[in-house]
Write a protein that holds these residues in place. Structure first.
Motif, PDB file in Angstrom:
ATOM      1  N   SER A  22       5.110 -21.235  -8.957  1.00 47.44           N
ATOM      2  CA  SER A  22       4.268 -21.263 -10.156  1.00 47.44           C
ATOM      3  C   SER A  22       3.667 -19.893 -10.442  1.00 47.44           C
ATOM      4  CB  SER A  22       3.173 -22.315 -10.008  1.00 47.44           C
ATOM      5  OG  SER A  22       2.367 -22.023  -8.885  1.00 47.44           O
ATOM      6  N   ASP A  68       3.968 -17.795 -13.991  1.00 41.50           N
ATOM      7  CA  ASP A  68       2.844 -17.207 -14.718  1.00 41.50           C
ATOM      8  C   ASP A  68       3.076 -15.726 -14.971  1.00 41.50           C
ATOM      9  OD1 ASP A  68       1.618 -19.653 -14.688  1.00 41.50           O
ATOM     10  OD2 ASP A  68       0.389 -19.197 -12.920  1.00 41.50           O
ATOM     11  N   CYS A  69       3.600 -15.023 -13.988  1.00 44.11           N
ATOM     12  CA  CYS A  69       3.809 -13.582 -14.139  1.00 44.11           C
ATOM     13  C   CYS A  69       4.941 -13.251 -15.100  1.00 44.11           C
ATOM     14  CB  CYS A  69       4.104 -12.952 -12.779  1.00 44.11           C
ATOM     15  SG  CYS A  69       2.671 -12.915 -11.707  1.00 44.11           S
ATOM     16  N   ASP A  81       5.869 -15.019 -17.570  1.00 44.23           N
ATOM     17  CA  ASP A  81       5.498 -15.437 -18.917  1.00 44.23           C
ATOM     18  C   ASP A  81       4.623 -14.398 -19.606  1.00 44.23           C
ATOM     19  OD1 ASP A  81       5.442 -17.096 -21.114  1.00 44.23           O
ATOM     20  OD2 ASP A  81       3.657 -18.141 -20.435  1.00 44.23           O
ATOM     21  N   SER A  82       3.916 -13.617 -18.842  1.00 50.08           N
ATOM     22  CA  SER A  82       3.075 -12.575 -19.433  1.00 50.08           C
ATOM     23  C   SER A  82       3.591 -11.214 -19.019  1.00 50.08           C
ATOM     24  CB  SER A  82       1.622 -12.762 -18.962  1.00 50.08           C
ATOM     25  OG  SER A  82       1.555 -12.565 -17.572  1.00 50.08           O
TER      26      SER A  82
END
Length: 94
Positions: free
Chosen positions: A79, A83-84, A86-87
């Motif tokens: 996860s 998160d990384c 995605d940004s």
């Protein structure tokens, strides 16, 4: 033992020998799926042509790279990596 839904048939003939030699040169061995694909040669040839063309690609679209990173992270269940990627926190993931 081959557990495919469609049974493999022997790859025969001169054309079959050429296809097997090309597969062995590219992959190191003749794949079991060749006997299955041999049942419909036009589809097999189209797949081989498309595969040959994609091997020549040397660039990857930025959004496709992001998608690939996210799919890989989702597959392994990370996860934090999702998160990384995605940004723009860690740009090396894309």
């Amino acid at each position: 033992m081959n557990d495919t839904r469609i049974p493999a048939i022997p790859v025969t003939g001169l054309y079959g020998a050429v296809v097997k030699a090309a597969a062995k040169k590219m992959l190191g061995k003749v794949p079991d799926s060749l006997g299955v694909m041999w049942q419909h040669r036009p589809v097999m040839m189209d797949m081989m042509k498309f595969g040959g063309r994609t091997e020549k690609w040397r660039e990857l679209d930025q959004s496709l790279g992001t998608l690939a990173s996210m799919a890989c992270a989702a597959t392994v269940g990370c996860s934090f990596c999702l998160d990384c990627s995605d940004s723009s926190i860690i740009p090396s993931l894309t």
